[in-house]
Write a protein that holds these residues in place. Structure first.
Motif, mmCIF file in Angstrom:
data_model
loop_
_atom_site.group_PDB
_atom_site.id
_atom_site.type_symbol
_atom_site.label_atom_id
_atom_site.label_comp_id
_atom_site.label_asym_id
_atom_site.label_seq_id
_atom_site.Cartn_x
_atom_site.Cartn_y
_atom_site.Cartn_z
ATOM 1 N N GLN A 52 -14.930 3.478 12.701
ATOM 2 C CA GLN A 52 -15.666 2.356 12.110
ATOM 3 C C GLN A 52 -15.315 2.209 10.629
ATOM 4 O O GLN A 52 -15.053 1.099 10.153
ATOM 5 N N VAL A 53 -15.311 3.311 9.903
ATOM 6 C CA VAL A 53 -14.978 3.280 8.471
ATOM 7 C C VAL A 53 -13.535 2.814 8.286
ATOM 8 O O VAL A 53 -13.251 1.950 7.446
ATOM 9 N N HIS A 54 -12.636 3.358 9.079
ATOM 10 C CA HIS A 54 -11.214 2.999 9.003
ATOM 11 C C HIS A 54 -11.025 1.493 9.231
ATOM 12 O O HIS A 54 -10.311 0.822 8.471
ATOM 13 N N ALA A 55 -11.663 0.953 10.268
ATOM 14 C CA ALA A 55 -11.538 -0.476 10.573
ATOM 15 C C ALA A 55 -12.085 -1.340 9.440
ATOM 16 O O ALA A 55 -11.474 -2.354 9.069
ATOM 17 N N GLN A 56 -13.208 -0.926 8.863
ATOM 18 C CA GLN A 56 -13.805 -1.668 7.753
ATOM 19 C C GLN A 56 -12.864 -1.692 6.545
ATOM 20 O O GLN A 56 -12.697 -2.718 5.894
ATOM 21 N N LEU A 57 -12.256 -0.545 6.265
ATOM 22 C CA LEU A 57 -11.330 -0.463 5.130
ATOM 23 C C LEU A 57 -10.072 -1.299 5.374
ATOM 24 O O LEU A 57 -9.582 -1.971 4.464
ATOM 25 N N GLU A 58 -9.542 -1.246 6.589
ATOM 26 C CA GLU A 58 -8.358 -2.054 6.913
ATOM 27 C C GLU A 58 -8.645 -3.535 6.738
ATOM 28 O O GLU A 58 -7.790 -4.282 6.268
ATOM 29 N N PHE A 59 -9.846 -3.945 7.117
ATOM 30 C CA PHE A 59 -10.228 -5.352 6.982
ATOM 31 C C PHE A 59 -10.411 -5.731 5.513
ATOM 32 O O PHE A 59 -9.901 -6.754 5.056
ATOM 33 N N ALA A 60 -11.155 -4.909 4.780
ATOM 34 C CA ALA A 60 -11.507 -5.240 3.390
ATOM 35 C C ALA A 60 -10.357 -5.030 2.415
ATOM 36 O O ALA A 60 -10.256 -5.737 1.415
ATOM 37 N N ARG A 61 -9.530 -4.037 2.654
ATOM 38 C CA ARG A 61 -8.429 -3.701 1.734
ATOM 39 C C ARG A 61 -7.121 -3.611 2.516
ATOM 40 O O ARG A 61 -6.523 -2.551 2.678
ATOM 41 N N SER A 62 -6.664 -4.754 3.000
ATOM 42 C CA SER A 62 -5.424 -4.797 3.787
ATOM 43 C C SER A 62 -4.182 -4.549 2.936
ATOM 44 O O SER A 62 -3.102 -4.350 3.479
ATOM 45 N N ASP A 63 -4.343 -4.519 1.623
ATOM 46 C CA ASP A 63 -3.216 -4.217 0.733
ATOM 47 C C ASP A 63 -2.893 -2.727 0.705
ATOM 48 O O ASP A 63 -1.867 -2.309 0.167
ATOM 49 N N ILE A 64 -3.752 -1.926 1.303
ATOM 50 C CA ILE A 64 -3.565 -0.474 1.355
ATOM 51 C C ILE A 64 -3.187 -0.108 2.786
ATOM 52 O O ILE A 64 -3.775 -0.614 3.745
ATOM 53 N N ASN A 65 -2.218 0.786 2.935
ATOM 54 C CA ASN A 65 -1.814 1.269 4.250
ATOM 55 C C ASN A 65 -2.744 2.424 4.642
ATOM 56 O O ASN A 65 -2.645 3.513 4.095
ATOM 57 N N TRP A 66 -3.645 2.170 5.608
ATOM 58 C CA TRP A 66 -4.661 3.141 6.004
ATOM 59 C C TRP A 66 -4.224 3.927 7.235
ATOM 60 O O TRP A 66 -3.686 3.367 8.175
ATOM 61 N N THR A 67 -4.495 5.235 7.219
ATOM 62 C CA THR A 67 -4.157 6.126 8.331
ATOM 63 C C THR A 67 -5.336 7.062 8.579
ATOM 64 O O THR A 67 -5.952 7.546 7.638
ATOM 65 N N MET A 68 -5.601 7.323 9.859
ATOM 66 C CA MET A 68 -6.599 8.337 10.202
ATOM 67 C C MET A 68 -5.873 9.627 10.546
ATOM 68 O O MET A 68 -4.776 9.610 11.087
ATOM 69 N N GLU A 69 -6.514 10.742 10.230
ATOM 70 C CA GLU A 69 -5.964 12.073 10.533
ATOM 71 C C GLU A 69 -4.555 12.249 9.969
ATOM 72 O O GLU A 69 -3.627 12.650 10.657
ATOM 73 N N TYR A 70 -4.420 11.958 8.696
ATOM 74 C CA TYR A 70 -3.145 12.075 7.987
ATOM 75 C C TYR A 70 -2.825 13.554 7.767
ATOM 76 O O TYR A 70 -3.589 14.278 7.139
ATOM 77 N N ARG A 71 -1.697 13.999 8.312
ATOM 78 C CA ARG A 71 -1.305 15.406 8.216
ATOM 79 C C ARG A 71 -0.745 15.708 6.821
ATOM 80 O O ARG A 71 0.141 15.023 6.349
ATOM 81 N N LEU A 72 -1.299 16.744 6.189
ATOM 82 C CA LEU A 72 -0.894 17.110 4.829
ATOM 83 C C LEU A 72 0.552 17.601 4.774
ATOM 84 O O LEU A 72 1.288 17.280 3.867
ATOM 85 N N CYS A 73 0.947 18.417 5.736
ATOM 86 C CA CYS A 73 2.342 18.843 5.811
ATOM 87 C C CYS A 73 2.664 19.194 7.259
ATOM 88 O O CYS A 73 1.763 19.434 8.066
ATOM 89 N N CYS A 74 3.938 19.239 7.566
ATOM 90 C CA CYS A 74 4.346 19.406 8.966
ATOM 91 C C CYS A 74 3.991 20.783 9.535
ATOM 92 O O CYS A 74 3.866 20.934 10.740
ATOM 93 N N ASN A 75 3.813 21.794 8.711
ATOM 94 C CA ASN A 75 3.521 23.145 9.195
ATOM 95 C C ASN A 75 2.033 23.444 9.285
ATOM 96 O O ASN A 75 1.657 24.554 9.621
ATOM 97 N N SER A 76 1.195 22.485 8.974
ATOM 98 C CA SER A 76 -0.241 22.722 8.913
ATOM 99 C C SER A 76 -0.986 21.800 9.864
ATOM 100 O O SER A 76 -0.548 20.685 10.132
#
Length: 161
Positions: A52-76
């Protein structure tokens, strides 16, 4: 019921627009069944709210590329709940129970992991157990805000009551 902003670092326009978006999210009934639920059920409830939060942000701030569960690094397996990125800054939003130790731990680890300046870090805390100290969580929001400002970043702390 909507998220209540307890602390923010500045009136910077980007931060204010993201805060406004999060402040408008209706949470009434979202977390009623969280307490007493199994860990897997809690994960589902929080996952729905995260979407819900992700969808709201994508709608309100479409100038930002939004991702859920963004992995900090490939080994973690460590991931950011909601991550926003554009050429000039990054946004990290972490959803956690209102526990001061969780707020502090996520803040420190994420600021150490991201090199972009400025970084907009948001703690979005949902209800925990009655034993969790909300006032201590708010106190740590203040510490996070102070440290973020000193490092040229931005911070906001919310609690959903």
């Amino acid at each position: 019921m909507k998220p209540i902003l307890y602390k923010k670092t500045s009136n910077e326009l980007t931060q204010c627009s993201i805060i406004s978006c999060i402040s408008a999210i209706e949470c009434k009934g979202t977390f009623l069944s969280l307490l007493g639920a199994s860990q897997s059920e809690q994960k589902k409830i929080v996952g729905c709210f995260q979407k819900q939060v992700h969808a709201q942000l994508e709608f309100a701030r479409s100038d930002i590329n939004w991702t859920m569960e963004y992995r900090l690094c490939c080994n973690s397996k460590d991931t950011v709940d909601i991550f926003g990125e554009c050429p000039d800054y990054a946004v990290v939003i972490e959803l956690d129970k209102h526990r001061a130790d969780q707020v502090a731990k996520k803040f420190v680890s994420r600021l150490a992991s991201f090199q972009s300046n400025p970084l907009f870090f948001i703690s979005l805390c949902y209800p925990g157990t009655p034993a969790m100290n909300k006032s201590e969580c708010v106190k740590y929001f203040g510490y996070c805000a102070t440290l973020a400002s000193r490092m040229g970043n931005h911070y906001a702390g919310f609690i959903i009551e």
